[in-house]
Scaffold this motif. Structure first.
Motif, short mmCIF file in Angstrom:
data_model
loop_
_atom_site.label_atom_id
_atom_site.label_comp_id
_atom_site.label_asym_id
_atom_site.label_seq_id
_atom_site.Cartn_x
_atom_site.Cartn_y
_atom_site.Cartn_z
N GLU A 1 9.88 3.32 6.64
CA GLU A 1 9.59 1.92 6.98
C GLU A 1 10.40 1.54 8.22
OE1 GLU A 1 7.64 -0.83 6.07
OE2 GLU A 1 8.78 -1.68 7.76
N GLY B 1 -4.08 0.58 3.06
CA GLY B 1 -3.62 -0.77 3.40
C GLY B 1 -4.76 -1.77 3.28
N ASP B 2 -4.47 -3.02 3.64
CA ASP B 2 -5.50 -4.05 3.49
C ASP B 2 -6.53 -4.00 4.62
OD1 ASP B 2 -4.00 -5.02 5.55
OD2 ASP B 2 -3.75 -7.03 4.75
N ILE C 1 8.31 5.54 12.51
CA ILE C 1 7.63 6.77 12.92
C ILE C 1 7.20 6.56 14.37
CG2 ILE C 1 5.57 8.22 12.55
CD1 ILE C 1 7.66 8.43 10.28
N TYR D 1 2.08 -18.64 2.40
CA TYR D 1 1.57 -18.75 1.02
C TYR D 1 1.02 -17.41 0.51
CZ TYR D 1 -1.58 -19.96 -2.77
OH TYR D 1 -2.22 -20.00 -3.99
N HIS D 2 1.40 -17.07 -0.70
CA HIS D 2 0.84 -15.89 -1.34
C HIS D 2 0.35 -16.22 -2.74
CE1 HIS D 2 2.17 -12.64 1.40
NE2 HIS D 2 1.25 -11.98 0.75
N ALA D 3 -0.84 -15.77 -3.08
CA ALA D 3 -1.27 -15.76 -4.47
C ALA D 3 -1.97 -14.43 -4.66
CB ALA D 3 -2.22 -16.89 -4.76
N GLY E 1 -6.66 -8.52 0.99
CA GLY E 1 -5.22 -8.76 1.07
C GLY E 1 -4.44 -7.82 0.18
N PHE E 2 -3.57 -8.39 -0.62
CA PHE E 2 -2.68 -7.64 -1.49
C PHE E 2 -3.46 -6.64 -2.36
CE2 PHE E 2 -0.12 -7.00 -5.23
CZ PHE E 2 1.18 -6.99 -4.76
N ARG F 1 4.16 -7.26 4.74
CA ARG F 1 3.77 -8.68 4.87
C ARG F 1 3.90 -9.46 3.56
NH1 ARG F 1 -1.82 -7.73 6.74
NH2 ARG F 1 -1.26 -5.53 6.55
N ALA G 1 0.84 -1.20 0.00
CA ALA G 1 0.00 0.00 0.00
C ALA G 1 0.87 1.26 0.00
CB ALA G 1 -0.92 0.01 1.22
C1 LIG Z 1 1.65 -15.24 5.63
C2 LIG Z 1 0.81 -14.35 4.80
C3 LIG Z 1 0.17 -14.84 3.67
C4 LIG Z 1 -0.62 -14.00 2.89
N1 LIG Z 1 -1.22 -14.49 1.75
C5 LIG Z 1 -1.91 -13.67 0.94
C6 LIG Z 1 -2.43 -14.13 -0.29
O1 LIG Z 1 -2.29 -15.29 -0.66
N2 LIG Z 1 -3.10 -13.24 -1.09
C7 LIG Z 1 -3.27 -11.93 -0.72
O2 LIG Z 1 -3.87 -11.17 -1.49
N3 LIG Z 1 -2.79 -11.47 0.45
C8 LIG Z 1 -2.11 -12.31 1.27
N4 LIG Z 1 -1.59 -11.85 2.45
C9 LIG Z 1 -1.90 -10.48 2.83
C10 LIG Z 1 -0.99 -9.49 2.14
O3 LIG Z 1 0.35 -9.83 2.35
C11 LIG Z 1 -1.29 -8.14 2.75
O4 LIG Z 1 -2.66 -7.84 2.51
C12 LIG Z 1 -0.49 -6.99 2.15
O5 LIG Z 1 0.85 -7.33 2.03
C13 LIG Z 1 -0.70 -5.80 3.08
O6 LIG Z 1 0.02 -4.71 2.60
P1 LIG Z 1 -0.05 -3.34 3.39
O7 LIG Z 1 0.85 -2.42 2.69
O8 LIG Z 1 -1.46 -2.96 3.61
O9 LIG Z 1 0.49 -3.66 4.87
P2 LIG Z 1 1.90 -4.19 5.35
O10 LIG Z 1 2.50 -5.08 4.35
O11 LIG Z 1 1.70 -4.71 6.73
O12 LIG Z 1 2.78 -2.86 5.40
C14 LIG Z 1 2.78 -1.99 6.49
C15 LIG Z 1 4.21 -1.60 6.76
O13 LIG Z 1 4.23 -0.62 7.80
C16 LIG Z 1 5.41 -0.82 8.54
N5 LIG Z 1 5.26 -0.11 9.81
C17 LIG Z 1 4.49 -0.46 10.87
N6 LIG Z 1 4.61 0.46 11.86
C18 LIG Z 1 5.46 1.41 11.40
C19 LIG Z 1 5.98 2.62 11.95
N7 LIG Z 1 5.65 3.03 13.18
N8 LIG Z 1 6.84 3.34 11.21
C20 LIG Z 1 7.21 2.95 9.95
N9 LIG Z 1 6.74 1.80 9.39
C21 LIG Z 1 5.88 1.04 10.10
C22 LIG Z 1 5.47 -2.33 8.67
O14 LIG Z 1 6.78 -2.77 9.01
C23 LIG Z 1 5.07 -2.77 7.25
O15 LIG Z 1 6.17 -2.92 6.41
C24 LIG Z 1 -0.79 -12.66 3.25
C25 LIG Z 1 -0.16 -12.15 4.40
C26 LIG Z 1 0.64 -12.97 5.16
C27 LIG Z 1 1.33 -12.41 6.36
#
Ligand SMILES: Cc1cc2nc3c(=O)[nH]c(=O)nc-3n(C[C@H](O)[C@H](O)[C@H](O)COP(=O)(O)OP(=O)(O)OC[C@H]3O[C@@H](n4cnc5c(N)ncnc54)[C@H](O)[C@@H]3O)c2cc1C
Length: 467
Positions: free
Chosen positions: A35, A438-439, A248, A93-95, A447-448, A43, A16
Motif C-alpha cells: 500500500e 476493485g470498484d 509499487i 459519507y459511507h453506507a 462502490g464498497f 477510500r 478489494a
Molecule cells: C467520499 C467517499 C464516499 C463514498 N461513499 C460510499 C458509499 O456510501 N457506499 C459505497 O458502497 N461506496 C462508497 N464509496 C466508494 C468506496 O469507498 C470504494 O468503492 C471502495 O473503498 C473502493 O475500494 P478499492 O479497494 O476498490 O479501492 P481503493 O480504496 O481506492 O484502494 C486502492 C488502494 O491502492 C493504493 N494504491 C494506489 N496506487 C498504488 C501503488 N502504486 N502502490 C501501492 N498502492 C497503491 C491506494 O492508496 C488505495 O489505498 C465512497 C468513496 C469515497 C471516496
C-alpha cells in the motif's frame, strides 16, 4: 518434494486488496500486499478526529481525490478549538449496501468472524416532512408484483435489460410511486443522476444483491477502520504480509506475462500480480505498449462518480430519527440529469455507533454529482444548500444545536461509474497472471460491495485455475 505456494503481489490495501489477500492466503497462496499510503483502507477510510491534524486532514483528502468544499465554523477554527475530538469521520459519507447480512459479513463468516453493523430501512424526505419507510404496506401491495418481476428476472432477461436505460424503463413501468422508486433507487444504487446513463439490468442486479434478509443500508459500529483491522489480522494470521507506505513503482511484464513488480528501484519476482488501483491509473505503473491498443483506450476513457457530503454534529436530534436513513430527490437543480438524489442518515447518530462523544449526534449526508461537478465550487455551494435544506425539512431548527459541519467533495467516489456508456472492465487482463480488482471492474454491486465482490470473484477464478 513439496510444491512451493504460488506467490502473489497485491497492489493496494483498500477493501478489494484486503479481501483478496485474506481469501487468497486462506487458499494457500503466499500473499504480499503493498500500500502506498501509510494507512490501510483506501477510500473507505475512517479518521480519528481526536488525533487528526489540519495538515493531515488536508493531505488525506487530497490523496483520495477529495477536498473540503466548506465547513461551519471555518476549518482553522474547527482544528484550533479541537472540535473533532472524540469523533470518527470518514473521507465522506459511507453506507454499505446490505446491512447485517452484507457481502462483507459473508466474507468474514469464512473466517468465523463478523463486524457489528448498524442497519436501516430507507425513508423519504418530502415537502411536508418525511415518510418512513419509503414504501407503505399499500404501496407494496400495489407495485410489488412489478418490482418482484424485475428483481427476480432471469440473468438472460437482465442481460437484455443491460442496454435499456432507466429513462426507458420508467416510460414502460413508471407510474406514480413506481416512477418515484425507479427515479430514486436507480440513482442511489449507481451514484449517477442521469437516468439515460443508468442500465436497468445493472440496477436490478444491484438491488437483488441488497435483498437478502437484512435492511438495505448499513454502517459498521466504531467506523470503517474496524473492517480493515479485522481483515489485516486475518491476513497476518494466515502468513500473508502487508507493507504500508510502499508504492509499487512498476509492474514488470515480459512477453505478455507477469514477471514481478518494482519497489524502491528493485525488482521483486511474483507469479501473479493483482492490481486494485483505479483502472484509469493502471498505465502510470504499467507500460501500455504491452497491452492491445483498444484495451488501453478503454481504460483511459473510463469515468468515475462524485458527490458532496455533509457531516453535521448536533447536540440534539428527535428520538424518532435516531438510527434511520432517508433519501431525498431534488428536482431541477442543474446537475447532469437535472434532478439529484441524496441521503440524510442518522445511523451514525445511534449511541451504539460510538462515532461521536456522549451527548452529541453525528449526521451523515450526501448528494450525488458528476466528478466534473464535484470540482466546481459554485455547484458545490448550490448542493450544500440542498443538503442543509433537506436536513431542515426533518429537523427544522437543527442549526440551533449545530456544533460543527464539514462538507467534503469527492470526484472519485466510485472508481468507474456503472453506466450503459461506461462498461466496467473485466477482472482478467490480456497479460498472463495480471488481474485487476476493485470498484472499477465488473463485479456485483457498486462502490464498497463491487470492490469486495471483485476480490471474491478473483479468488474463485484462481481456485478454478488451480484445479
Ligand atoms: C467520499 C467517499 C464516499 C463514498 N461513499 C460510499 C458509499 O456510501 N457506499 C459505497 O458502497 N461506496 C462508497 N464509496 C466508494 C468506496 O469507498 C470504494 O468503492 C471502495 O473503498 C473502493 O475500494 P478499492 O479497494 O476498490 O479501492 P481503493 O480504496 O481506492 O484502494 C486502492 C488502494 O491502492 C493504493 N494504491 C494506489 N496506487 C498504488 C501503488 N502504486 N502502490 C501501492 N498502492 C497503491 C491506494 O492508496 C488505495 O489505498 C465512497 C468513496 C469515497 C471516496
Amino acid at each position: 518434494m513439496e510444491k512451493q505456494p504460488r506467490s502473489i503481489c497485491i497492489i493496494g490495501a483498500g477493501i478489494a486488496g484486503l479481501t483478496a489477500a485474506a481469501l487468497l492466503s486462506k487458499n494457500g497462496y503466499a500473499v504480499t500486499l503493498y500500500e502506498k499510503q501509510p494507512i490501510l483502507g483506501g477510500r473507505a477510510l475512517s479518521l480519528n478526529g481526536s488525533t487528526l491534524t489540519h495538515e493531515d486532514y488536508k493531505n488525506i483528502l487530497t490523496s483520495y481525490k477529495c477536498y473540503l468544499s466548506d465547513s461551519i465554523p471555518d476549518i482553522n477554527t474547527i482544528f484550533s478549538n479541537n472540535l473533532l475530538k472524540g469523533y470518527v469521520i470518514d473521507l465522506g459519507y459511507h453506507a454499505i449496501g446490505g446491512g447485517v447480512l452484507s457481502n462483507l459479513n459473508e466474507v468474514l463468516k469464512e473466517f468465523d468472524d463478523h463486524v457489528d453493523i448498524l442497519e436501516s430501512y430507507v425513508g423519504f424526505i418530502h415537502n411536508s416532512g418525511y415518510s418512513f419507510p419509503f414504501l407503505s404496506r399499500m404501496d407494496k401491495i400495489k407495485i410489488l408484483p412489478n418490482i418482484l418481476r424485475l428483481l427476480f428476472a432471469s440473468e438472460k432477461t437482465l442481460k437484455r435489460l443491460d442496454t435499456v436505460s432507466i429513462t426507458e424503463t420508467i416510460k414502460r413501468y413508471g407510474k406514480r410511486k413506481m416512477k418515484l422508486i425507479l427515479e430514486v433507487f436507480s440513482r442511489s444504487i449507481t451514484t449517477v443522476n442521469n437516468l439515460d446513463r443508468i442500465s436497468t439490468g445493472e440496477m436490478f442486479r444491484a438491488q437483488r444483491n441488497l435483498y437478502r434478509g437484512s435492511k438495505p443500508v448499513g454502517y459498521p459500529k466504531k467506523g470503517l477502520q474496524v473492517i480493515h483491522e479485522k481483515l489485516s489480522e486475518i491476513i497476518k494470521n494466515q502468513g500473508g504480509s502487508i507493507h504500508l507506505h510502499t508504492p509499487i513503482e512498476k509492474i514488470i511484464i515480459e512477453k505478455g506475462s507477469i514477471k514481478g513488480v518494482q519497489i524502491n528501484g528493485q525488482i521483486q519476482y511474483y507469479d501473479i500480480v493483482i492490481s486494485s488501483i483505479l483502472p484509469q491509473d493502471l498505465f502510470t505503473i504499467c507500460d501500455e505498449r504491452q497491452f492491445p491498443t483498444d484495451f488501453v483506450q478503454t481504460y483511459k476513457s473510463l469515468t468515475a462518480t462524485g458527490s458532496l457530503c455533509g457531516y453535521y454534529s448536533l447536540n440534539h436530534i428527535p428520538e424518532e430519527l435516531i438510527g434511520k436513513t432517508f433519501h431525498f430527490l431534488e428536482r431541477n437543480c442543474g446537475v447532469d440529469g437535472n434532478d439529484a438524489v441524496g441521503m440524510i442518515d442518522f445511523m451514525a447518530a445511534h449511541p451504539s455507533s460510538q462515532l461521536s462523544p456522549k451527548g452529541t449526534f453525528l449526521v451523515q449526508s450526501y448528494i450525488i454529482c458528476t466528478p466534473k461537478e464535484a470540482e466546481d465550487k459554485q455547484m458545490m455551494n448550490n448542493l450544500r444548500k440542498i443538503l442543509d435544506r433537506n436536513l431542515s425539512q426533518i429537523i427544522p431548527d437543527y442549526k440551533r444545536s449545530l456544533n460543527w459541519a464539514l462538507y467534503p467533495a469527492v470526484w472519485h467516489l466510485d472508481g468507474v461509474a456503472k453506466t450503459i456508456d461506461n462498461q466496467k472492465p473485466s477482472i482478467i487482463t490480456p497479460i498472463k497472471n495480471l488481474y485487476v480488482i476493485g470498484d472499477g471492474v465488473k463485479a456485483m454491486g457498486i462502490g464498497f460491495n463491487c470492490a469486495l465482490n471483485s476480490a471474491r470473484v478473483l479468488s474463485e477464478i484462481l481456485q478454478q485455475d488451480k484445479q
